[in-house]
Motif scaffolding. Structure first.
Motif: not given
Length: 159
Positions: A69-80, A82-95
């Protein structure tokens, strides 16, 4: 290790983040996914962060180990996020949070706060760990525990 401040992680842009930078703050550490039924919790997490960001930091760790359920890369995840939820807390790399390739931080979190029936494995996306300002892992929350109920717990602890 006696607390989480010995760990460093990578953020979604590839920068190293020392968890010791968060010493003195409450932490809520969450494994996330963009295509999960619990993904709307990002909205609740952001609302909680907006209200409590002087006292708490939320660290989101995307993971693709549950239902892919998290198929994207780090850039795609961050974009999602930002656009969908406008999060301002830290988003880490996929692990990974389970198995041989589990991130060392998650190995530590799971050993400090076990799940149902004493299991260590993370069962699904949006499992959350509450960490005290001194680095002690205090509580593990299930994916079904909404940010609003966690905020009620926090209100008792931080005031």
């Amino acid at each position: 290790m006696s607390d989480i401040y010995q760990f460093s992680v990578t953020d979604s842009t590839g920068n190293q983040v020392n968890l010791s930078d968060y010493q003195g703050k409450w932490l809520l550490i969450v494994n996330t996914a963009s295509e999960c039924g619990f993904t709307p919790q990002y909205q609740g997490l952001q609302a909680m962060y907006d209200r409590l960001k002087e006292k708490i930091e939320i660290l989101a760790f995307p993971c693709n180990q549950f239902g892919q359920q998290e198929p994207g890369d780090n850039t795609q995840i961050k974009s999602f996020c930002d656009l969908k939820f406008n999060i301002s807390f830290p988003l880490m790399a996929k692990i990974e949070v389970n198995g041989d390739n589990a991130d060392p931080l998650y190995k530590y979190l799971k050993s400090e706060q076990k799940g149902v029936l004493g299991t260590q494995a993370i069962k699904w996306n949006f499992t959350k760990f509450l960490v005290s300002p001194t680095g002690e892992v205090l509580k593990r929350y299930a994916p079904t525990d909404k940010p609003e109920s966690i905020e009620q717990d926090l209100a008792k602890l931080i005031n």
